[in-house]
Scaffold this motif. Structure first.
Motif, PDB file in Angstrom:
ATOM      1  N   GLU A  17       0.842  -1.203   0.000  1.00 20.72           N
ATOM      2  CA  GLU A  17       0.000   0.000   0.000  1.00 20.72           C
ATOM      3  C   GLU A  17       0.878   1.255   0.000  1.00 20.72           C
ATOM      4  OE1 GLU A  17      -3.175  -0.178  -0.461  1.00 20.72           O
ATOM      5  OE2 GLU A  17      -3.601  -2.267   0.027  1.00 20.72           O
ATOM      6  N   GLN A  46      -4.975  10.151  -4.689  1.00 22.11           N
ATOM      7  CA  GLN A  46      -4.866   8.684  -4.693  1.00 22.11           C
ATOM      8  C   GLN A  46      -3.685   8.240  -3.818  1.00 22.11           C
ATOM      9  OE1 GLN A  46      -7.234   6.915  -5.957  1.00 22.11           O
ATOM     10  NE2 GLN A  46      -6.293   4.968  -5.351  1.00 22.11           N
ATOM     11  N   GLU A  50      -3.897   5.730  -0.614  1.00 17.95           N
ATOM     12  CA  GLU A  50      -3.089   4.506  -0.457  1.00 17.95           C
ATOM     13  C   GLU A  50      -2.358   4.510   0.885  1.00 17.95           C
ATOM     14  OE1 GLU A  50      -3.633   2.130  -2.195  1.00 17.95           O
ATOM     15  OE2 GLU A  50      -4.269   2.868  -4.133  1.00 17.95           O
ATOM     16  N   HIS A  53      -4.687   3.380   3.375  1.00 21.19           N
ATOM     17  CA  HIS A  53      -4.902   1.917   3.334  1.00 21.19           C
ATOM     18  C   HIS A  53      -3.804   1.207   4.128  1.00 21.19           C
ATOM     19  CE1 HIS A  53      -7.198   2.184  -0.774  1.00 21.19           C
ATOM     20  NE2 HIS A  53      -7.867   2.714   0.226  1.00 21.19           N
ATOM     21  N   GLU A  94      -3.625  -1.966  -9.730  1.00 21.97           N
ATOM     22  CA  GLU A  94      -4.755  -2.220  -8.829  1.00 21.97           C
ATOM     23  C   GLU A  94      -5.200  -3.675  -8.892  1.00 21.97           C
ATOM     24  OE1 GLU A  94      -5.824  -0.467  -6.399  1.00 21.97           O
ATOM     25  OE2 GLU A  94      -4.528   1.209  -6.903  1.00 21.97           O
ATOM     26  N   VAL A  97      -2.952  -5.548  -6.674  1.00 22.24           N
ATOM     27  CA  VAL A  97      -3.296  -5.309  -5.259  1.00 22.24           C
ATOM     28  C   VAL A  97      -4.524  -6.158  -4.889  1.00 22.24           C
ATOM     29  CG1 VAL A  97      -4.093  -3.579  -3.588  1.00 22.24           C
ATOM     30  CG2 VAL A  97      -2.261  -3.011  -5.179  1.00 22.24           C
ATOM     31  N   GLN A 127     -11.407  -2.394  -3.378  1.00 20.92           N
ATOM     32  CA  GLN A 127     -10.707  -2.739  -4.620  1.00 20.92           C
ATOM     33  C   GLN A 127     -11.643  -2.738  -5.829  1.00 20.92           C
ATOM     34  OE1 GLN A 127      -7.483  -1.974  -3.427  1.00 20.92           O
ATOM     35  NE2 GLN A 127      -7.298  -2.945  -5.420  1.00 20.92           N
ATOM     36  N   GLU A 130     -11.654   0.832  -6.694  1.00 20.92           N
ATOM     37  CA  GLU A 130     -10.352   1.264  -7.229  1.00 20.92           C
ATOM     38  C   GLU A 130     -10.196   0.837  -8.695  1.00 20.92           C
ATOM     39  OE1 GLU A 130      -8.985   3.445  -4.939  1.00 20.92           O
ATOM     40  OE2 GLU A 130      -7.211   2.297  -4.391  1.00 20.92           O
TER      41      GLU A 130
END
Ligand code: FEO
Length: 165
Positions: A17, A46, A50, A53, A94, A97, A127, A130
């Motif tokens: 992250e 953004q 992150e 997160h 993404e 992730v 997610q 995202e």
């Protein structure tokens, strides 16, 4: 308590992250240098998201009496392509992730650790958003064919219009 496997996976996710935050900050710097302040602003928001997160995983480790162990954050790329190519990179990133979070979720299920499963629900939902956000912007960029006027329109009226959070 948390198993060693889950503790390791969540610590690695914190690093991912924070790397994402760094990657998007590098993209922001690129857009600032290209005189595209709307794209740069979107990337800075953004990057902040992150970071939050990473902190959410960090706080979770302490909530369950586990421990945080931070490792070095890799340097992001220093040069980037067209806005379209950058958003292809964002979408691919993404998706990685998402896959990583899904792997932790599978591990939590296999270990019968419902509290970790429950914590991950927030990330699984996040997610979906995202990936959708990246895909929507990529679709618009593809539509504009990276035409300078189209890119400037998106800069001012779409990416530049993003609010915090
Ligand atoms: Fe934290 Fe964009 O995933």
């Amino acid at each position: 308590m948390l198993s060693d496997t889950l503790k390791k996976a969540i610590n690695e996710q914190i690093n991912k992250e924070f790397y994402s935050s760094y990657l998007y900050l590098a993209m922001a710097a690129h857009f600032d240098a290209q005189a595209l302040p709307g794209f740069a602003s979107w990337m800075k928001l953004q990057a902040a998201e992150e970071w939050s997160h990473g902190m959410k995983f960090y706080e979770y480790l302490y909530e369950v009496s586990s421990s945080v162990s931070l490792s070095s954050i890799a340097a992001p790329p220093s040069s980037f392509g067209t806005p379209g190519e950058i958003f292809e990179q964002v979408l691919a990133h993404e998706r990685e992730v998402t896959a990583s979070i899904n792997r932790i979720y599978e591990a939590a299920k296999a270990e019968k650790d419902p509290k970790t499963e429950l914590m991950l629900h927030w990330f699984i939902t996040e997610q979906v958003e995202e990936e959708k956000n990246a895909q929507d912007i990529l679709d618009k960029l593809r539509m504009s064919g990276n035409n300078p006027f189209g890119v400037m329109f998106l800069d001012q009226h779409v990416l530049g219009a993003r609010k915090g959070g």
